[in-house]
Enzyme design. Sequence first.
Site, short mmCIF file in Angstrom:
data_model
loop_
_atom_site.label_atom_id
_atom_site.label_comp_id
_atom_site.label_asym_id
_atom_site.label_seq_id
_atom_site.Cartn_x
_atom_site.Cartn_y
_atom_site.Cartn_z
N TYR A 1 47.43 -48.38 50.21
CA TYR A 1 48.59 -48.93 49.50
C TYR A 1 49.88 -48.29 49.99
CZ TYR A 1 51.94 -49.79 45.72
OH TYR A 1 53.07 -50.13 45.01
N SER B 1 58.14 -49.32 47.44
CA SER B 1 57.71 -48.27 46.51
C SER B 1 58.28 -46.94 46.99
CB SER B 1 56.18 -48.18 46.48
OG SER B 1 55.75 -47.03 45.78
#
Length: 252
Positions: free
Chosen positions: A151, A138
């Site tokens: 996360y 990400s």
Amino acid sequence: MKLTENTIFITGGTSGIGRALAEAFHQLGNKVIIGGRRKNLLDEVTTANPGMESIEFDVSDLASIEAAAATIIAKYPSLNVLVNNAGIMPFDDAAGKIDDVVSRKILDTNLLGPIRLSSALVEHLKSQPRATIIHNTSVLAYVPLAVTAVYSASKAGLHSYAMSQRFMLRDTSVRVQEIAPPWVDTDLVKKSGDPRAMPLDAFIKETMAKLAGDDEEVIVDVIKPMRANPGPGEHALVNGFNEALIADPIPM
């Protein structure tokens, strides 16, 4: 990587980026196997894409990973591409009490899952004339989103692992590539049509084109400035990024 004549296993292939990647590779004539926890969703995707196959398993569970890996190797001996895509993104509050159960699930799914699955399949992949491991991290691996602290940390950890794995596999037939999506308009957060989110079809088109090259990191152009983040100005960039999102929050 070569985009054709592959046998590809994609985790988290029932929705979002995982499903879109699976369908893009499938349309190019590759043998695609998707993995996920929910059989009804696996069946929905494979029915919509005749010839695609699936394996029901839980990427957050070691025993399930090992069983799936054994099945894959036995049933698909030509497997030469692993796409570690499955992930979850609960919001949290690093200024308060963090839910330990949720945090463990994030780390088991997003970080240990890819590590364990790569470990279970890497010897098989090394036996192939050419093979690729793709990790889906990400942009938050480079610029953490404060309201998804665990996360973001899991993706930073996977980015670090991918670099080490790439180095260790340097003299083998296995290449390691990393996809680092920006905010893409999928259900990972909340599919909302927010103009700040990149449309899924545009992300897949650009990503597939770049996967065809030899880049170790496959990043869409829009996040290049954020990828260049580490350095003396890192803290100011991270703080500014998060302040902008506080002013205009992400839909939850």
